[in-house]
Write a protein that holds these residues in place. Structure first.
Motif, short mmCIF file in Angstrom:
data_model
loop_
_atom_site.label_atom_id
_atom_site.label_comp_id
_atom_site.label_asym_id
_atom_site.label_seq_id
_atom_site.Cartn_x
_atom_site.Cartn_y
_atom_site.Cartn_z
N ASP A 15 -4.23 7.27 -2.01
CA ASP A 15 -4.00 5.76 -1.02
C ASP A 15 -4.41 4.83 -1.80
OD1 ASP A 15 -4.64 3.96 0.89
OD2 ASP A 15 -6.25 5.50 2.15
N TYR A 25 -8.99 1.57 -4.50
CA TYR A 25 -7.61 3.24 -3.96
C TYR A 25 -8.54 3.93 -3.94
CZ TYR A 25 -8.42 3.10 -8.57
OH TYR A 25 -9.24 2.42 -10.84
N SER A 33 -3.81 13.83 -2.40
CA SER A 33 -3.44 12.31 -2.35
C SER A 33 -4.20 11.16 -2.93
CB SER A 33 -3.92 12.44 -0.85
OG SER A 33 -5.63 12.02 -0.32
N ARG A 79 0.57 6.10 0.05
CA ARG A 79 0.03 6.39 0.62
C ARG A 79 0.78 7.65 0.81
NH1 ARG A 79 -2.61 3.06 4.99
NH2 ARG A 79 -4.17 3.21 4.60
N SER A 96 1.31 -1.24 -0.11
CA SER A 96 -0.04 -0.30 0.40
C SER A 96 0.98 0.97 -0.16
CB SER A 96 -1.14 -0.21 0.79
OG SER A 96 -0.46 -0.14 2.21
N ARG A 131 -4.16 0.73 -2.42
CA ARG A 131 -4.18 -0.12 -1.67
C ARG A 131 -3.79 -1.33 -2.24
NH1 ARG A 131 -7.19 0.51 3.23
NH2 ARG A 131 -7.17 3.02 3.81
N TRP A 191 -15.47 3.27 0.76
CA TRP A 191 -14.49 3.80 0.82
C TRP A 191 -15.97 4.91 1.41
CZ3 TRP A 191 -9.29 4.39 1.00
CH2 TRP A 191 -8.85 3.37 -0.08
#
Length: 246
Positions: free
Chosen positions: A17, A119, A15, A4, A2, A19, A139
């Motif tokens: 994120d 993501y 950003s 970030r 992952s 995974r 999410w």
């Protein structure tokens, strides 16, 4: 693996994120966003947009990407009767209302094409997601209260889709009615859920530019679900909005 990561691009924090991907894949997404900023920013004198605005390029000389962006601008301008426009008097050519969502969606597509399936890409509160961060859980995307910074109006549960909000709390009266050149009244915030962030983000901005008339207009847009707060503090929510029940 992952990843970030956050970078400040296009004037806002973006950003990723991720995974199920690596740092190299995340870098490809960020590299595209930096490239898009250099190409489309009306604030960079050597960008393609600035060169077009100064008359140094004709429409026939534009890259396919800018042609696509300007076509989206033209469609939303026609659909809103001019309330949404990339050519507000006094500003010159400014397609940023389309570019942000369009570019961030393409960054998410780069992750997907690179093999990622889980993501979240967040561009100043406008997000595009894929998969589930935890088994059986979507999410969660909070929609900020338009007047109270530490409160949420609603939380959406999103697996594969995008959420965008246009409001006044971050940048003040930055959205103008293209028909008058004046700040918009009658509405405090517009949130749109769609499959694609370019659609969600531009629809939210266009609906906001329409003011109170944007409530009905946004609700009528195909494949879009909306959450809107007007200046009388009334909330309007379409039936298909993916509200997350905690």
């Amino acid at each position: 693996m992952s990843v970030r990561r956050v970078e400040h691009i296009m004037g806002l924090p973006i950003s990723v994120d991720l995974r199920d991907g690596d740092a190299a894949l995340a870098e490809r997404a960020f590299a595209w966003l930096r490239e898009a900023d250099a190409q489309f920013s009306p604030f960079k004198p050597d960008s393609e947009v600035s060169r077009l605005d100064r008359g140094e390029l004709t429409r026939d000389e534009l890259t396919p990407d800018l042609v696509e962006v300007l076509s989206l601008c033209d469609w939303y301008e026609e659909s809103t009767g001019g309330a949404f426009t990339a050519n507000v008097p006094g500003r010159g050519l400014d397609p940023c209302a389309v570019v942000k969502g369009w570019a961030v969606q393409r960054a998410a597509d780069i992750l997907r094409e690179g093999g990622a399936s889980t993501y979240c890409v967040n561009a100043g509160g406008d997000v595009v997601t894929a998969g589930e961060p935890e088994p059986g859980k979507p999410w969660r995307v909070g929609v900020r209260h338009p007047e109270i910074a530490d409160q949420l109006c609603v939380v959406l549960g999103v697996r594969d889709g995008a959420v965008a909000t246009s409001a006044l709390y971050e940048r003040g009266q930055h959205i103008l009615d293209g028909r008058t050149g004046q700040p918009v009244t009658g509405i405090l915030s517009v949130t749109v859920f769609a499959e694609d962030l370019a659609i969600a983000d531009t629809t939210a901005t266009a609906a906001f530019a329409l003011g109170r008339d944007g409530i009905e207009w946004a609700a009528a847009q195909e494949d879009c679900e909306v959450f809107i707060v007007d200046e009388d503090r009334r909330a309007f929510s379409s039936p298909g909005l993916p509200v997350h029940i905690c």
